[in-house]
Design an enzyme around this catalytic site. Structure first.
Site, mmCIF file in Angstrom:
data_model
loop_
_atom_site.group_PDB
_atom_site.id
_atom_site.type_symbol
_atom_site.label_atom_id
_atom_site.label_comp_id
_atom_site.label_asym_id
_atom_site.label_seq_id
_atom_site.Cartn_x
_atom_site.Cartn_y
_atom_site.Cartn_z
ATOM 1 N N SER A 262 -20.718 -20.415 -7.255
ATOM 2 C CA SER A 262 -20.693 -21.548 -8.176
ATOM 3 C C SER A 262 -22.008 -22.303 -8.062
ATOM 4 C CB SER A 262 -19.531 -22.486 -7.838
ATOM 5 O OG SER A 262 -19.729 -23.075 -6.553
ATOM 6 N N LYS A 263 -22.138 -23.367 -8.845
ATOM 7 C CA LYS A 263 -23.387 -24.137 -8.829
ATOM 8 C C LYS A 263 -23.670 -24.727 -7.455
ATOM 9 C CE LYS A 263 -23.742 -25.341 -13.718
ATOM 10 N NZ LYS A 263 -23.852 -26.447 -14.712
ATOM 11 N N ARG A 264 -22.619 -25.065 -6.722
ATOM 12 C CA ARG A 264 -22.873 -25.646 -5.393
ATOM 13 C C ARG A 264 -23.441 -24.615 -4.423
ATOM 14 N NH1 ARG A 264 -18.676 -24.713 -1.643
ATOM 15 N NH2 ARG A 264 -16.865 -23.647 -2.535
ATOM 16 N N HIS A 265 -23.252 -23.328 -4.709
ATOM 17 C CA HIS A 265 -23.821 -22.273 -3.876
ATOM 18 C C HIS A 265 -25.231 -21.890 -4.318
ATOM 19 C CE1 HIS A 265 -19.360 -21.253 -3.523
ATOM 20 N NE2 HIS A 265 -19.719 -21.509 -2.288
ATOM 21 N N GLY A 266 -25.576 -22.189 -5.556
ATOM 22 C CA GLY A 266 -26.870 -21.767 -6.080
ATOM 23 C C GLY A 266 -26.764 -20.912 -7.325
#
Length: 486
Positions: A262-266
């Protein structure tokens, strides 16, 4: 759709050295939907397709699957093309726009109707809803088996219809996937998917098959979330008596915690890695290559080596984990290996200053001192900023704290010692600064710290003698003088 996977067959299937018997040329494609930017997972898929084609001396094509007109946008198309060029994933021939080929897709669907491999289906929305409710009540997946399947009739009242695939109902289909191994699905699980909507426009499933065939695609390399699609698309190949492609379904990328990326992972667009994170394309490319593929213990792999070494047998069957910290560390390596002139050209726009030729040359010369401590272009720009600041320099909090006490007196001694030098090379500069420290009875750091603050306006900087040499005599002495009286 349930699939049985013969894991023991994976190793044999994974060797791609003889993956296309009878085919004159290997052709791969990358086919993103322009509903957003080129995200990191798509970039890896494009890279694997590009490398596989180049390794085998084949062709790599780019197709924009823009059939979803409501969500496809020109900015997204532009961003995809820009991201591909930035990663140096150049494609052969012209970009294929899928929507522009809608008439060809419809032509194939109508040919399948004529041949008895597809049919006009007049099921209403209410009838479909009833089928869905019945499947839900039975806790079974919905498999459309329309009563219009065997009639070959046309409704006489002109009511709307869709064209459906007449999917096989008996036996099973097996795919010798180059990554997943041998995968089998019972044909009873494949439904009569829609090929043409009631307005005559083609669906994704039909368009993909027709485009891949017409483009001569021999190998379909894509995420394993498309594995079920392969079983739904193969009947179209069989109906048209077209040569089937060889499949390689790559495990998806997960976050560092093992959860879906997801976006929090990159999970961001590649433009973010370039513009907001200041990464180099070769670092991103190298990192993506190692996400799910390996060549022994090699971590740093050039593009030339990647083309030479890449094969689908090296792709793992488990999801790979995206680690932003590893990517940043890898980028630091490439920063240190990059030519100073290229780095300066990449850093210059980030300084938001008008740089003439002399200042650009200064920026270039600073790279040798700055890049060993930087992991991205943002840090290089931030650390190079002191070179172009206007006197008197504004001090940050850390620098101000270093300029109290006896710092002005030490700076006055440094000014005198440096001003007396005949040359301005690092050896002479270091000798002069050390002489002041010894004469004042303090350690070198006690002199270097206020000197750094006066010269850069910051607590941290490249080596102090590098700073002096880069700024030059006049600018260095001027900045020191500005802080002697404070």
């Amino acid at each position: 759709m349930g699939a049985s996977i013969e894991t023991g067959a994976a190793t044999a299937a994974a060797s791609d050295t003889a993956a296309a018997p009878g085919r004159a040329k290997i052709v791969t494609r990358f086919a993103p939907s322009p509903t957003g930017f080129l995200h990191i997972g798509g970039a890896r898929t494009a890279l694997f397709n590009w490398l596989f084609a180049k390794h085998h001396g084949g062709e790599f094509h780019l197709r924009i699957e823009d059939t979803d007109r409501a969500r496809s946008t020109q900015p997204a198309i532009d961003a995809i093309l820009d991201g591909m060029r930035w990663l140096d994933l150049n494609w052969d021939g012209e970009v294929v726009m899928q929507f522009a080929r809608a008439a060809r897709h419809a032509e194939v669907a109508h040919a399948m109707v004529v041949a008895g491999h597809a049919y006009r289906c007049y099921l209403t929305a209410d009838e479909l809803a009833a089928m869905r409710a019945e499947a839900e009540a039975a806790k079974k997946p919905l498999r459309i088996r329309s009563p219009w399947r065997e009639t070959n009739a046309e409704a006489s009242d002109g009511r709307p219809f869709v064209v459906r695939l007449k999917a096989p109902t008996d036996g099973a289909t097996t795919i010798a996937d180059l990554v997943q191994g041998s995968v089998t699905v019972q044909n009873s699980e494949i439904d009569d998917l829609v090929l043409l909507r009631s307005d005559g426009t083609p669906t994704y499933m039909l368009a993909v098959v027709v485009d891949d065939h017409d483009m001569g695609v021999t190998h379909v390399i894509r995420g394993d979330d498309h594995l079920n699609n392969a079983f739904r698309q193969l009947p179209i190949y069989k109906a048209m008596a077209w040569e089937e492609p060889i499949y390689a379904h790559i495990p998806l990328i997960h976050g560092s915690d093992g959860a879906k990326l997801s976006k929090r992972h990159g999970a961001l667009g590649v433009d973010v890695y370039r513009d907001e994170m200041g990464l180099l394309p070769e670092a991103v490319s190298n990192y993506l290559l190692r996400l799910g593929w390996g060549h022994g213990d090699d971590e740093i792999i050039s593009r030339t080596q990647a083309v030479e070494w890449f094969d689908l047998g090296g792709v793992g069957k488990s999801p790979s984990r995206f680690d932003l910290k590893k990517l940043e560390n890898l980028n630091g390596h490439y920063i240190r290996e990059t030519d100073d002139a290229r780095l300066a050209a990449l850093v210059a726009p980030r300084l938001e200053l008008e740089l003439d030729d002399s200042k650009l040359d200064l920026l270039r010369r600073s790279m040798a001192s700055l890049k060993p401590r930087a992991s991205n272009l943002l840090e290089l720009a931030e650390n190079a900023g002191f070179l172009f600041r206007i006197r008197p320099l504004e001090m940050d909090d850390g620098a101000s704290a270093l300029l109290g006490g006896n710092a002005p007196a030490l700076l006055a001694q440094l000014h005198a010692a440096l001003d007396a030098l005949d040359g301005w090379d690092q050896g002479a500069l270091e000798a002069a600064v050390r002489q002041v420290a010894e004469a004042s009875g303090v350690k070198l750091g006690a002199v270097a710290q206020p000197l750094r603050a006066a010269l850069t306006g910051r607590r941290t900087s490249p080596g102090i003698f590098d700073v002096l040499e880069l700024l030059g005599r006049d600018e260095s002495l001027g900045r020191i003088a500005d802080r002697m009286a404070h």
